[in-house]
Design a protein around this motif. Structure first.
Motif, PDB file in Angstrom:
ATOM      1  N   HIS A   1       3.346  10.982 -10.042  1.00  0.00           N
ATOM      2  CA  HIS A   1       2.357  11.260 -11.109  1.00  0.00           C
ATOM      3  C   HIS A   1       1.100  10.582 -11.407  1.00  0.00           C
ATOM      4  O   HIS A   1       1.251   9.359 -10.968  1.00  0.00           O
ATOM      5  N   GLU A   2       0.239  10.938 -12.187  1.00  0.00           N
ATOM      6  CA  GLU A   2      -0.817  10.462 -12.246  1.00  0.00           C
ATOM      7  C   GLU A   2      -0.587   8.924 -13.152  1.00  0.00           C
ATOM      8  O   GLU A   2       0.451   9.035 -13.880  1.00  0.00           O
ATOM      9  N   THR A   3      -1.213   7.864 -12.822  1.00  0.00           N
ATOM     10  CA  THR A   3      -0.803   6.500 -13.537  1.00  0.00           C
ATOM     11  C   THR A   3      -2.045   5.627 -13.390  1.00  0.00           C
ATOM     12  O   THR A   3      -2.902   5.742 -12.783  1.00  0.00           O
ATOM     13  N   TYR A   4      -1.713   4.595 -13.896  1.00  0.00           N
ATOM     14  CA  TYR A   4      -2.957   3.760 -14.243  1.00  0.00           C
ATOM     15  C   TYR A   4      -2.473   2.048 -13.766  1.00  0.00           C
ATOM     16  O   TYR A   4      -1.218   1.980 -13.433  1.00  0.00           O
ATOM     17  N   GLY A   5      -3.198   1.313 -13.410  1.00  0.00           N
ATOM     18  CA  GLY A   5      -2.836   0.062 -12.758  1.00  0.00           C
ATOM     19  C   GLY A   5      -1.980  -0.681 -13.505  1.00  0.00           C
ATOM     20  O   GLY A   5      -0.836  -1.211 -12.770  1.00  0.00           O
ATOM     21  N   TYR A   6      -1.997  -0.854 -14.695  1.00  0.00           N
ATOM     22  CA  TYR A   6      -0.798  -1.704 -15.214  1.00  0.00           C
ATOM     23  C   TYR A   6       0.460  -1.022 -15.202  1.00  0.00           C
ATOM     24  O   TYR A   6       1.401  -1.771 -15.162  1.00  0.00           O
ATOM     25  N   GLU A   7       0.414   0.282 -15.419  1.00  0.00           N
ATOM     26  CA  GLU A   7       1.914   1.035 -15.166  1.00  0.00           C
ATOM     27  C   GLU A   7       2.456   0.880 -14.054  1.00  0.00           C
ATOM     28  O   GLU A   7       3.407   0.670 -13.777  1.00  0.00           O
ATOM     29  N   ILE A   8       1.523   0.780 -12.854  1.00  0.00           N
ATOM     30  CA  ILE A   8       1.990   0.700 -11.716  1.00  0.00           C
ATOM     31  C   ILE A   8       2.724  -0.567 -11.259  1.00  0.00           C
ATOM     32  O   ILE A   8       3.797  -0.721 -10.728  1.00  0.00           O
TER      33      ILE A   8
ATOM     34  N   TYR B   1      -4.888   9.178  -8.625  1.00  0.00           N
ATOM     35  CA  TYR B   1      -4.095  10.430  -8.117  1.00  0.00           C
ATOM     36  C   TYR B   1      -4.359  10.116  -6.613  1.00  0.00           C
ATOM     37  O   TYR B   1      -5.232   9.619  -5.942  1.00  0.00           O
ATOM     38  N   ILE B   2      -3.533  10.625  -5.847  1.00  0.00           N
ATOM     39  CA  ILE B   2      -3.315  10.525  -4.615  1.00  0.00           C
ATOM     40  C   ILE B   2      -4.220  11.846  -3.910  1.00  0.00           C
ATOM     41  O   ILE B   2      -4.226  12.962  -4.451  1.00  0.00           O
ATOM     42  N   THR B   3      -4.869  11.596  -2.842  1.00  0.00           N
ATOM     43  CA  THR B   3      -5.547  12.420  -2.174  1.00  0.00           C
ATOM     44  C   THR B   3      -4.812  13.354  -1.073  1.00  0.00           C
ATOM     45  O   THR B   3      -3.577  12.552  -0.697  1.00  0.00           O
ATOM     46  N   ASP B   4      -5.386  14.326  -0.403  1.00  0.00           N
ATOM     47  CA  ASP B   4      -4.560  14.977   0.645  1.00  0.00           C
ATOM     48  C   ASP B   4      -4.448  13.775   2.058  1.00  0.00           C
ATOM     49  O   ASP B   4      -3.253  13.871   2.578  1.00  0.00           O
TER      50      ASP B   4
ATOM     51  N   TYR C   1      -7.994   8.591  -5.457  1.00  0.00           N
ATOM     52  CA  TYR C   1      -9.248   8.865  -6.350  1.00  0.00           C
ATOM     53  C   TYR C   1      -8.917   8.446  -7.637  1.00  0.00           C
ATOM     54  O   TYR C   1      -7.640   8.263  -8.104  1.00  0.00           O
ATOM     55  N   SER C   2      -9.831   8.158  -8.562  1.00  0.00           N
ATOM     56  CA  SER C   2      -9.556   7.780 -10.046  1.00  0.00           C
ATOM     57  C   SER C   2     -10.373   8.386 -11.017  1.00  0.00           C
ATOM     58  O   SER C   2     -11.604   8.867 -10.599  1.00  0.00           O
ATOM     59  N   ILE C   3      -9.958   8.651 -12.124  1.00  0.00           N
ATOM     60  CA  ILE C   3     -10.699   9.282 -13.209  1.00  0.00           C
ATOM     61  C   ILE C   3     -10.623   8.403 -14.528  1.00  0.00           C
ATOM     62  O   ILE C   3      -9.496   8.250 -14.949  1.00  0.00           O
TER      63      ILE C   3
ATOM     64  N   GLU D   1       0.841  -1.165   0.013  1.00  0.00           N
ATOM     65  CA  GLU D   1       0.012   0.036  -0.057  1.00  0.00           C
ATOM     66  C   GLU D   1       0.826   1.334   0.004  1.00  0.00           C
ATOM     67  O   GLU D   1       0.624   2.238  -0.688  1.00  0.00           O
ATOM     68  N   GLY D   2       2.025   1.430   0.836  1.00  0.00           N
ATOM     69  CA  GLY D   2       2.716   2.593   0.925  1.00  0.00           C
ATOM     70  C   GLY D   2       3.679   2.575  -0.419  1.00  0.00           C
ATOM     71  O   GLY D   2       3.813   3.687  -0.757  1.00  0.00           O
ATOM     72  N   CYS D   3       3.940   1.576  -0.890  1.00  0.00           N
ATOM     73  CA  CYS D   3       4.666   1.663  -2.069  1.00  0.00           C
ATOM     74  C   CYS D   3       3.928   2.232  -3.311  1.00  0.00           C
ATOM     75  O   CYS D   3       4.352   2.922  -4.134  1.00  0.00           O
ATOM     76  N   ILE D   4       2.627   1.538  -3.210  1.00  0.00           N
ATOM     77  CA  ILE D   4       1.851   2.148  -4.410  1.00  0.00           C
ATOM     78  C   ILE D   4       1.459   3.643  -4.295  1.00  0.00           C
ATOM     79  O   ILE D   4       1.404   4.378  -5.251  1.00  0.00           O
ATOM     80  N   LEU D   5       1.020   3.974  -2.955  1.00  0.00           N
ATOM     81  CA  LEU D   5       0.983   5.307  -2.758  1.00  0.00           C
ATOM     82  C   LEU D   5       1.831   6.203  -3.266  1.00  0.00           C
ATOM     83  O   LEU D   5       1.702   7.287  -3.823  1.00  0.00           O
ATOM     84  N   ASN D   6       3.369   5.841  -3.106  1.00  0.00           N
ATOM     85  CA  ASN D   6       4.268   6.474  -3.619  1.00  0.00           C
ATOM     86  C   ASN D   6       4.597   6.662  -4.983  1.00  0.00           C
ATOM     87  O   ASN D   6       4.834   7.675  -5.591  1.00  0.00           O
ATOM     88  N   VAL D   7       4.213   5.648  -5.520  1.00  0.00           N
ATOM     89  CA  VAL D   7       4.200   5.554  -6.921  1.00  0.00           C
ATOM     90  C   VAL D   7       3.215   6.423  -7.774  1.00  0.00           C
ATOM     91  O   VAL D   7       3.715   7.414  -8.421  1.00  0.00           O
ATOM     92  N   VAL D   8       2.025   6.571  -7.096  1.00  0.00           N
ATOM     93  CA  VAL D   8       0.851   7.287  -7.457  1.00  0.00           C
ATOM     94  C   VAL D   8       1.299   8.823  -7.241  1.00  0.00           C
ATOM     95  O   VAL D   8       1.024   9.764  -8.005  1.00  0.00           O
ATOM     96  N   ASN D   9       2.048   8.804  -6.133  1.00  0.00           N
ATOM     97  CA  ASN D   9       2.267  10.396  -5.543  1.00  0.00           C
ATOM     98  C   ASN D   9       3.095  11.043  -6.811  1.00  0.00           C
ATOM     99  O   ASN D   9       3.221  12.393  -6.694  1.00  0.00           O
TER     100      ASN D   9
END
Length: 106
Positions: A23-30, A77-80, A61-63, A13-21
């Motif tokens: 820049h915007e990204t999608y699941g496969y790219e993560i 995208y990461i939230t506050d 959150y996602s778009i 979870e922490g690693c994924i939050l850091n990846v998303v932090n």
């Protein structure tokens, strides 16, 4: 291998939050980024449930956006709250890592 997977569950979870932090990204790219960082056991089947969980916790959150290569993609995208959680994860990780290093170096 099963032991490594069990340890990773709590850390991904922490690693994924850091990846998303970063820049915007999608699941496969993560997934690809985690593989490039050396997480060999990571699969899409382990990443997507974490993304859903992080969204439910309001840390991401996602778009849906058009993909340059085909169908729509869900960009994350990461939230506050997610940024705060990431900071806490980094602090906790550094403390745990230091403690484990102390034990292993003894």
């Amino acid at each position: 291998m099963a032991k490594t997977t069990q340890i990773l569950k709590g850390l991904l979870e922490g690693c994924i939050l850091n990846v998303v932090n970063k820049h915007e990204t999608y699941g496969y790219e993560i997934c690809e980024k985690l593989l490039n960082y050396g997480f060999e056991e990571i699969t899409e089947g382990s990443v997507y449930p974490i993304l859903i969980r992080l969204e439910k916790k309001k840390l991401l959150y996602s778009i849906m956006k058009k993909s340059p290569l085909g169908p729509m993609r869900k960009y994350y995208y990461i939230t506050d709250e997610g940024t705060k959680e990431l900071e806490e994860f980094i602090t906790s990780w550094n403390k745990i890592k230091k403690n484990i290093d102390n034990v292993l170096e003894e």
